[in-house]
Enzyme design. Sequence first.
Site, PDB file in Angstrom:
ATOM      1  N   ARG A   1      12.455  -2.771  -2.981  1.00 23.97           N
ATOM      2  CA  ARG A   1      11.811  -3.325  -1.769  1.00 23.97           C
ATOM      3  C   ARG A   1      12.796  -4.079  -0.889  1.00 23.97           C
ATOM      4  NH1 ARG A   1       5.932  -4.025  -2.170  1.00 23.97           N
ATOM      5  NH2 ARG A   1       5.295  -2.049  -3.067  1.00 23.97           N
TER       6      ARG A   1
ATOM      7  N   ARG B   1       9.291  -7.590   3.926  1.00 21.30           N
ATOM      8  CA  ARG B   1       8.851  -8.743   4.717  1.00 21.30           C
ATOM      9  C   ARG B   1       9.725  -9.988   4.609  1.00 21.30           C
ATOM     10  NH1 ARG B   1       3.066  -7.929   2.200  1.00 21.30           N
ATOM     11  NH2 ARG B   1       4.557  -7.223   0.653  1.00 21.30           N
TER      12      ARG B   1
ATOM     13  N   ARG C   1       7.961  -4.024  12.126  1.00 22.22           N
ATOM     14  CA  ARG C   1       6.638  -3.766  11.560  1.00 22.22           C
ATOM     15  C   ARG C   1       5.542  -3.914  12.614  1.00 22.22           C
ATOM     16  NH1 ARG C   1       2.509  -2.844   9.676  1.00 22.22           N
ATOM     17  NH2 ARG C   1       1.521  -3.381   7.709  1.00 22.22           N
TER      18      ARG C   1
ATOM     19  N   ASP D   1       6.481   5.068   0.939  1.00 24.81           N
ATOM     20  CA  ASP D   1       5.637   4.457  -0.089  1.00 24.81           C
ATOM     21  C   ASP D   1       5.257   5.520  -1.108  1.00 24.81           C
ATOM     22  OD1 ASP D   1       4.150   1.685  -0.472  1.00 24.81           O
ATOM     23  OD2 ASP D   1       2.840   3.257  -1.218  1.00 24.81           O
TER      24      ASP D   1
ATOM     25  N   TYR E   1      -4.183   4.423  -8.739  1.00 25.06           N
ATOM     26  CA  TYR E   1      -4.634   4.043  -7.389  1.00 25.06           C
ATOM     27  C   TYR E   1      -5.670   5.027  -6.853  1.00 25.06           C
ATOM     28  CZ  TYR E   1      -0.979   0.499  -7.054  1.00 25.06           C
ATOM     29  OH  TYR E   1      -0.200  -0.606  -7.261  1.00 25.06           O
TER      30      TYR E   1
END
Length: 339
Positions: free
Chosen positions: A22, A26, A35, A72, A148
């Site tokens: 990652r 952020r 973003r 992703d 998921y």
Amino acid sequence: MNGLRDVFAGKPAGRPPIWLMRQAGRYLAEYREVRKQAPDFLSFCYTPELAIEVTLQPIRRFGFDASIIFSDILVIPDALGQKVRFVEGEGPRLDRIETPDGLSTLASRIDLDKLAPVYEALRGVRRALPTQTSLIGFCGAPWTLATYMIAGQGTPDQAPARMFAYRHEAAFSGLIDTLADSCIQHLNAQIEAGAEIVQVFDSWAGPLPLAEFRKWGIEPVRRIVAGVKARHPHIPVIGFPRAITGSVATYVAETGVDAISLDTAARLAEARASLQPSIVTQGNLDPLALMAGGEALDRAIDDILAVTAGTPHVFNLGHGILPLTPVEHVERMLERIRR
Ligand code: CP3
């Protein structure tokens, strides 16, 4: 030279190469800025211009030895026709699959055209990257993707998928097969677009009992490794079976991965001692130690460097970097490793 490629080629390295899971994210102000330009997270992933820019940001800022394409793991369910969206501050939400009937809404083959922007981004990143910087492609492992797809989101122990697998084993097995095929195709397409190393993220491997882990964790990844190696025999594959309690040596031997990414709680010295000398280890700095900084961070780094000295190791975190991590701590870490 300490590139990732050298470690995989068995060349001795003075210091371990480094990248962070990652690393585009952020914790970087420049990431948060880009973003804002995308209406939602998936459109962000599918806009090559934006994906290229944020993939390159951590390379420009820190000069990491590898770059991982910004995308992703959930692009695979999306390319199988399941609705995927990301809720700000919460995470992914998919249309849940509650019964074997629910599986019939999925395509039987992945639509690679839908993922064309990912491949275009890889080509763009490769053109812009310094030659010594490796480019990593990735996918989610079938088990983690299935968790998921069935629960529709992350849950504390992914019980919905575990229950589905017990109750509807044949249907679940069909889903895992479709996902394994999709992973092979997606990874091969990423390699053909410029990825030089690929990583398979099995973030939810941890809660499975051994027999279930063999069926849903090891066997599909073995197929994926074989499917990638059949087309691209020299591309290294990194496995990340997060939080497994069993032996990592068994996982490596049975899946055929070239490298094992160790999570934060994994015992690095024991793992290293149990593995063939040519197997590359990766990890496993605690993301919280990086966020904490200071001497705690220095000690955690030194421990890893001491245990892995003289072995093929890629410095990384045990899981993704946390959004509140100060960039100064990343700089401090790099200075310590590079000095
Ligand atoms: O590592 C990188 O820099 C490459 C990009 C990457 C992302 N996700 C971008 C992302 C990679 C390799 C992933 C993998 C991924 N995605 C995993 C496996 C690794 C892990 O963390 O266990 C999983 C389980 C996912 C699914 C996913 N995507 C979740 C659960 C979330 C929400 C949690 C969160 O951190 O917000 C995401 C969103 C996501 N994927 C973000 C990023 C940078 C944050 C979203 C944002 O910026 O708005």
